[in-house]
Motif scaffolding. Structure first.
Motif, mmCIF file in Angstrom:
data_model
loop_
_atom_site.group_PDB
_atom_site.id
_atom_site.type_symbol
_atom_site.label_atom_id
_atom_site.label_comp_id
_atom_site.label_asym_id
_atom_site.label_seq_id
_atom_site.Cartn_x
_atom_site.Cartn_y
_atom_site.Cartn_z
ATOM 1 N N UNK A 159 21.739 13.863 5.913
ATOM 2 C CA UNK A 159 20.469 15.038 5.804
ATOM 3 C C UNK A 159 19.587 14.049 6.594
ATOM 4 N N UNK A 160 19.012 12.728 6.253
ATOM 5 C CA UNK A 160 19.186 11.384 5.968
ATOM 6 C C UNK A 160 19.266 10.546 7.006
ATOM 7 N N UNK A 161 18.408 9.797 8.108
ATOM 8 C CA UNK A 161 18.636 8.499 8.456
ATOM 9 C C UNK A 161 18.470 7.455 7.950
ATOM 10 N N UNK A 162 19.213 6.526 7.775
ATOM 11 C CA UNK A 162 18.530 4.785 7.267
ATOM 12 C C UNK A 162 18.580 4.077 9.142
ATOM 13 N N UNK A 163 17.384 3.748 9.302
ATOM 14 C CA UNK A 163 16.735 2.627 10.560
ATOM 15 C C UNK A 163 17.154 1.479 10.835
ATOM 16 N N UNK A 164 18.094 0.439 10.310
ATOM 17 C CA UNK A 164 17.398 -0.347 10.095
ATOM 18 C C UNK A 164 16.820 -1.889 10.930
ATOM 19 N N UNK A 165 15.377 -2.828 10.753
ATOM 20 C CA UNK A 165 15.388 -2.673 12.153
ATOM 21 C C UNK A 165 13.949 -4.151 11.871
ATOM 22 N N UNK A 166 13.822 -4.702 12.579
ATOM 23 C CA UNK A 166 13.067 -6.324 12.292
ATOM 24 C C UNK A 166 11.726 -5.879 13.021
ATOM 25 N N UNK A 167 11.482 -5.826 11.755
ATOM 26 C CA UNK A 167 9.828 -5.207 12.030
ATOM 27 C C UNK A 167 9.066 -6.271 12.204
ATOM 28 N N UNK A 168 8.275 -6.446 13.668
ATOM 29 C CA UNK A 168 7.056 -6.884 13.794
ATOM 30 C C UNK A 168 5.696 -6.744 13.264
ATOM 31 N N UNK A 169 4.479 -7.573 12.399
ATOM 32 C CA UNK A 169 3.799 -7.106 12.313
ATOM 33 C C UNK A 169 3.675 -6.090 10.730
ATOM 34 N N UNK A 170 3.136 -5.153 10.282
ATOM 35 C CA UNK A 170 3.090 -4.499 9.740
ATOM 36 C C UNK A 170 3.446 -3.178 9.866
ATOM 37 N N UNK A 171 5.014 -2.356 8.808
ATOM 38 C CA UNK A 171 4.948 -0.959 9.301
ATOM 39 C C UNK A 171 4.161 -0.002 8.520
ATOM 40 N N UNK A 172 3.082 -0.449 7.657
ATOM 41 C CA UNK A 172 1.989 1.010 7.903
ATOM 42 C C UNK A 172 1.540 0.916 8.821
ATOM 43 N N UNK A 173 0.521 2.458 8.606
ATOM 44 C CA UNK A 173 -0.855 2.216 9.657
ATOM 45 C C UNK A 173 -2.128 1.553 9.105
ATOM 46 N N UNK A 174 -1.743 1.402 7.452
ATOM 47 C CA UNK A 174 -2.790 0.980 7.093
ATOM 48 C C UNK A 174 -2.896 -1.188 6.723
ATOM 49 N N UNK A 175 -2.264 -1.240 7.620
ATOM 50 C CA UNK A 175 -1.891 -2.072 7.854
ATOM 51 C C UNK A 175 -1.402 -3.261 6.253
ATOM 52 N N UNK A 176 -0.704 -2.264 6.097
ATOM 53 C CA UNK A 176 0.065 -3.220 5.375
ATOM 54 C C UNK A 176 1.764 -3.406 5.118
ATOM 55 N N UNK A 177 2.345 -4.822 4.946
ATOM 56 C CA UNK A 177 3.778 -4.597 5.840
ATOM 57 C C UNK A 177 4.435 -3.519 5.250
ATOM 58 N N UNK A 178 4.518 -2.283 4.127
ATOM 59 C CA UNK A 178 5.228 -1.693 3.715
ATOM 60 C C UNK A 178 4.306 -0.632 3.053
ATOM 61 N N UNK A 179 4.549 0.664 3.618
ATOM 62 C CA UNK A 179 4.010 2.259 3.149
ATOM 63 C C UNK A 179 3.910 2.217 1.723
ATOM 64 N N UNK A 180 5.134 1.346 1.092
ATOM 65 C CA UNK A 180 4.924 1.644 -0.204
ATOM 66 C C UNK A 180 4.481 0.501 -1.436
ATOM 67 N N UNK A 181 3.220 -0.457 -0.957
ATOM 68 C CA UNK A 181 2.910 -1.447 -1.995
ATOM 69 C C UNK A 181 1.672 -0.748 -2.358
ATOM 70 N N UNK A 182 1.010 0.555 -2.388
ATOM 71 C CA UNK A 182 -0.691 0.353 -2.397
ATOM 72 C C UNK A 182 -0.394 1.484 -4.260
ATOM 73 N N UNK A 183 0.890 2.782 -3.792
ATOM 74 C CA UNK A 183 0.489 3.188 -5.030
ATOM 75 C C UNK A 183 1.739 2.864 -6.001
ATOM 76 N N UNK A 184 2.147 2.521 -6.030
ATOM 77 C CA UNK A 184 2.788 2.132 -7.599
ATOM 78 C C UNK A 184 2.903 3.098 -8.652
ATOM 79 N N UNK A 185 3.646 4.061 -8.971
ATOM 80 C CA UNK A 185 3.376 4.139 -10.087
ATOM 81 C C UNK A 185 4.549 3.816 -11.512
ATOM 82 N N UNK A 186 5.300 3.571 -11.036
ATOM 83 C CA UNK A 186 5.573 2.971 -12.087
ATOM 84 C C UNK A 186 6.502 1.334 -12.029
ATOM 85 N N UNK A 187 6.440 0.415 -13.258
ATOM 86 C CA UNK A 187 6.852 -1.074 -13.048
ATOM 87 C C UNK A 187 8.176 -0.604 -14.850
#
Length: 149
Positions: free
Chosen positions: A110-138
């Motif tokens: 029920x889930x796909x894992x797509x391994x890619x070679x990312x050119x530039x930012x992955x996030x529409x905000x311009x960030x490298x990933x979509x998971x950098x800006x809103x860290x809920x816990x460390x």
């Protein structure tokens, strides 16, 4: 592949999909692959994009059968936009292309894992990933078994 099943490039037969509006979205996805997928009620499967060499999680997109077919046959990630109700190829407007290295299906199909070679930012905000800006816990150790909490 550690609990995942690799998907091969499809042969090109038609397997109809249904959109959220109920109209068919034809697909050329290999019927053997299509039969394995467990889709949401709207016919979609989440697709996690991961940088192939570092393991960095980049983004989550949605694929139907045709988006997966296009991803497997073109070597570029194609997603289904739930808001626009259309296909989009990562990088066509931004230039931030995802070159597909491998596609795997998880153990529940029920889930796909797509391994890619990312050119530039992955996030529409311009960030490298979509998971950098809103860290809920460390501090991954808190609350883990054996931690005393």
């Amino acid at each position: 592949m550690d609990g995942t099943a690799a998907l091969s490039v499809p042969r090109g037969t038609m397997a109809p999909m249904t959109s959220t509006t109920g109209s068919p979205r034809p697909s050329s996805l290999d019927p053997e692959i299509a039969a394995r997928l467990k889709r949401s009620a709207d016919g979609l499967v989440p697709a996690i994009a991961q940088q192939y060499d570092t393991g960095e999680v980049l983004m989550l997109g949605w694929m139907d059968d045709e988006a997966l077919h296009r991803t497997l046959t073109t070597g570029r990630c194609t997603y289904w936009s739930r808001s626009r109700q259309e296909y989009w190829v990562k990088g066509d407007t931004s230039g931030h292309v995802q070159w597909v290295k491998s596609v795997a299906l998880d153990c529940d199909a029920d889930t796909l894992l797509v391994k890619v070679d990312q050119v530039g930012a992955a996030c529409h905000t311009g960030a490298r990933t979509c998971f950098d800006a809103d860290v809920l816990t460390e501090g991954a150790g808190s609350g883990a078994p054996g931690s005393g909490q």
